[in-house]
Design a protein around this motif. Structure first.
Motif, PDB file in Angstrom:
ATOM      1  N   SER A 289      -7.951   5.839   8.933  1.00  0.00           N
ATOM      2  CA  SER A 289      -7.752   4.452   9.342  1.00  0.00           C
ATOM      3  C   SER A 289      -8.735   3.491   8.677  1.00  0.00           C
ATOM      4  O   SER A 289      -8.429   2.309   8.511  1.00  0.00           O
ATOM      5  CB  SER A 289      -7.872   4.341  10.861  1.00  0.00           C
ATOM      6  N   SER A 290      -9.910   3.977   8.296  1.00  0.00           N
ATOM      7  CA  SER A 290     -10.935   3.093   7.722  1.00  0.00           C
ATOM      8  C   SER A 290     -11.003   3.163   6.205  1.00  0.00           C
ATOM      9  O   SER A 290     -11.746   2.373   5.607  1.00  0.00           O
ATOM     10  CB  SER A 290     -12.308   3.440   8.312  1.00  0.00           C
ATOM     11  N   ARG A 291     -10.296   4.094   5.597  1.00  0.00           N
ATOM     12  CA  ARG A 291     -10.364   4.223   4.133  1.00  0.00           C
ATOM     13  C   ARG A 291      -9.698   3.017   3.481  1.00  0.00           C
ATOM     14  O   ARG A 291      -8.535   2.730   3.719  1.00  0.00           O
ATOM     15  CB  ARG A 291      -9.676   5.513   3.675  1.00  0.00           C
ATOM     16  N   LYS A 292     -10.456   2.309   2.669  1.00  0.00           N
ATOM     17  CA  LYS A 292      -9.955   1.088   2.042  1.00  0.00           C
ATOM     18  C   LYS A 292      -9.511   1.379   0.610  1.00  0.00           C
ATOM     19  O   LYS A 292     -10.291   1.816  -0.203  1.00  0.00           O
ATOM     20  CB  LYS A 292     -11.035  -0.001   2.045  1.00  0.00           C
ATOM     21  N   LYS A 293      -8.244   1.104   0.338  1.00  0.00           N
ATOM     22  CA  LYS A 293      -7.706   1.276  -1.001  1.00  0.00           C
ATOM     23  C   LYS A 293      -7.834  -0.025  -1.784  1.00  0.00           C
ATOM     24  O   LYS A 293      -8.070  -1.088  -1.210  1.00  0.00           O
ATOM     25  CB  LYS A 293      -6.239   1.713  -0.935  1.00  0.00           C
ATOM     26  N   GLN A 294      -7.661   0.064  -3.089  1.00  0.00           N
ATOM     27  CA  GLN A 294      -7.751  -1.101  -3.950  1.00  0.00           C
ATOM     28  C   GLN A 294      -6.395  -1.353  -4.614  1.00  0.00           C
ATOM     29  O   GLN A 294      -5.745  -0.407  -5.067  1.00  0.00           O
ATOM     30  CB  GLN A 294      -8.820  -0.895  -5.031  1.00  0.00           C
ATOM     31  N   PRO A 295      -5.938  -2.605  -4.661  1.00  0.00           N
ATOM     32  CA  PRO A 295      -4.664  -2.900  -5.342  1.00  0.00           C
ATOM     33  C   PRO A 295      -4.733  -2.522  -6.816  1.00  0.00           C
ATOM     34  O   PRO A 295      -5.808  -2.573  -7.446  1.00  0.00           O
ATOM     35  CB  PRO A 295      -4.509  -4.422  -5.165  1.00  0.00           C
ATOM     36  N   ALA A 296      -3.602  -2.120  -7.368  1.00  0.00           N
ATOM     37  CA  ALA A 296      -3.559  -1.742  -8.778  1.00  0.00           C
ATOM     38  C   ALA A 296      -3.891  -2.918  -9.685  1.00  0.00           C
ATOM     39  O   ALA A 296      -4.541  -2.769 -10.719  1.00  0.00           O
ATOM     40  CB  ALA A 296      -2.184  -1.169  -9.117  1.00  0.00           C
ATOM     41  N   ASN A 297      -3.447  -4.110  -9.301  1.00  0.00           N
ATOM     42  CA  ASN A 297      -3.726  -5.324 -10.073  1.00  0.00           C
ATOM     43  C   ASN A 297      -4.848  -6.089  -9.392  1.00  0.00           C
ATOM     44  O   ASN A 297      -4.795  -6.368  -8.196  1.00  0.00           O
ATOM     45  CB  ASN A 297      -2.469  -6.199 -10.161  1.00  0.00           C
ATOM     46  N   LYS A 298      -5.888  -6.445 -10.137  1.00  0.00           N
ATOM     47  CA  LYS A 298      -7.027  -7.174  -9.570  1.00  0.00           C
ATOM     48  C   LYS A 298      -6.700  -8.644  -9.307  1.00  0.00           C
ATOM     49  O   LYS A 298      -7.485  -9.348  -8.669  1.00  0.00           O
ATOM     50  CB  LYS A 298      -8.234  -7.065 -10.501  1.00  0.00           C
ATOM     51  N   LEU A 299      -5.549  -9.114  -9.800  1.00  0.00           N
ATOM     52  CA  LEU A 299      -5.148 -10.503  -9.607  1.00  0.00           C
ATOM     53  C   LEU A 299      -3.933 -10.571  -8.688  1.00  0.00           C
ATOM     54  O   LEU A 299      -3.164  -9.609  -8.578  1.00  0.00           O
ATOM     55  CB  LEU A 299      -4.816 -11.156 -10.956  1.00  0.00           C
ATOM     56  N   PHE A 300      -3.740 -11.724  -8.046  1.00  0.00           N
ATOM     57  CA  PHE A 300      -2.564 -11.941  -7.208  1.00  0.00           C
ATOM     58  C   PHE A 300      -2.201 -13.419  -7.257  1.00  0.00           C
ATOM     59  O   PHE A 300      -3.022 -14.272  -7.589  1.00  0.00           O
ATOM     60  CB  PHE A 300      -2.829 -11.501  -5.762  1.00  0.00           C
ATOM     61  N   SER A 301      -0.946 -13.708  -6.943  1.00  0.00           N
ATOM     62  CA  SER A 301      -0.460 -15.085  -6.880  1.00  0.00           C
ATOM     63  C   SER A 301      -0.509 -15.565  -5.440  1.00  0.00           C
ATOM     64  O   SER A 301       0.025 -14.903  -4.544  1.00  0.00           O
ATOM     65  CB  SER A 301       0.970 -15.180  -7.422  1.00  0.00           C
ATOM     66  N   CYS A 302      -1.151 -16.710  -5.229  1.00  0.00           N
ATOM     67  CA  CYS A 302      -1.245 -17.283  -3.884  1.00  0.00           C
ATOM     68  C   CYS A 302       0.160 -17.612  -3.383  1.00  0.00           C
ATOM     69  O   CYS A 302       0.960 -18.221  -4.095  1.00  0.00           O
ATOM     70  CB  CYS A 302      -2.120 -18.529  -3.896  1.00  0.00           C
TER      71      CYS A 302
ATOM     72  N   VAL B  91       0.845  -1.191   0.000  1.00  0.00           N
ATOM     73  CA  VAL B  91       0.000   0.000   0.000  1.00  0.00           C
ATOM     74  C   VAL B  91       0.885   1.247   0.000  1.00  0.00           C
ATOM     75  O   VAL B  91       1.844   1.344   0.776  1.00  0.00           O
ATOM     76  CB  VAL B  91      -0.930   0.013   1.232  1.00  0.00           C
ATOM     77  N   LYS B  92       0.560   2.193  -0.862  1.00  0.00           N
ATOM     78  CA  LYS B  92       1.342   3.419  -0.965  1.00  0.00           C
ATOM     79  C   LYS B  92       0.480   4.622  -0.608  1.00  0.00           C
ATOM     80  O   LYS B  92      -0.737   4.612  -0.805  1.00  0.00           O
ATOM     81  CB  LYS B  92       1.911   3.579  -2.381  1.00  0.00           C
TER      82      LYS B  92
END
Length: 221
Positions: free
Chosen positions: A132-145, A84-85
């Motif tokens: 503290s409650s603001r939820k950001k979204q990752p730039a990539n919608k996919l991730f590697s387990c 998170v940035k």
């Protein structure tokens, strides 16, 4: 069906197969060839399946070169989840917090009573709660387990974990398997912790009510 390649035009990427025991020729395209370590050649023995195209002509839809090793599938590239940035809104809210803190401190030093600093202090708490409650979204919608290396889509659980600073994320199957391995007491403690987290907004309401009580003038009886 079994057959043999009797014609192949490498520059155009197609050729013809003659089925065993027959004189007919079956058209096939390079796209129907099971990926192998080399291209088809005249004389290759093949195993194939056939179908008719839109014009009713017979063609091979699946061609396997016998005696030719299959090419290994390329290993899927691991998707790296960036941490998170801070963004422009974060820095702006931090700036406002500093100003509110200076105002609140100045009012307290000027009047000597904590009630005078209640309003900027309450706004300070609201903004802190927002950050503290603001939820950001990752730039990539996919991730590697991190366990099975499979590629999955982010859901509410992984987005929340990512916002909390966790970069090792797990797919739903691996996460459920991990939960089943945990003692029952730990599972209950996690669920109770998630349901009993106090928020800054509640603290703000308590402080506001105390401030109003202190500021209310006493009436003579």
């Amino acid at each position: 069906m079994n057959g043999k390649i009797t014609s192949w035009k490498d520059e155009k990427g197609f050729g013809f197969i003659t089925p065993d025991g027959k004189n007919e020729q079956v058209f096939f395209h390079i796209s129907s060839v099971k990926k192998a370590t080399r291209k088809p050649e005249v004389g290759d023995a093949v195993v194939f399946e056939t179908a008719k195209d839109s014009q009713g002509r017979l063609k091979a839809t699946y061609v396997l070169l016998e005696g030719v090793l299959l090419a290994k599938p390329a290993a899927s590239k691991k998707i790296v989840t960036e941490p998170v940035k801070k963004d422009a809104l974060d820095y702006f809210t931090y700036f406002i917090l500093v100003i509110l803190f200076v105002i609140s401190l100045g009012l307290f030093m000027k009047t000597g009573t904590p009630v005078s600093a209640l309003v900027p202090g309450a706004i300070f708490l609201v903004i802190s709660f927002f950050i503290s409650s603001r939820k950001k979204q990752p730039a990539n919608k996919l991730f590697s387990c991190s366990k099975c290396r499979s590629v999955s889509s982010h859901d509410e659980r992984t987005v929340l974990a990512w916002n909390r600073g966790f970069n090792r994320l797990y797919c739903k199957s691996c996460h459920q398997a991990w939960l089943r391995e945990q003692p029952k007491e730990q599972q209950e403690s996690r669920s109770s912790y998630a349901s009993s987290k106090p928020g800054c907004l509640g603290l703000f309401l308590v402080i506001a009510s105390l401030g109003r009580a202190k500021a209310r003038p006493l009436t003579k009886r």
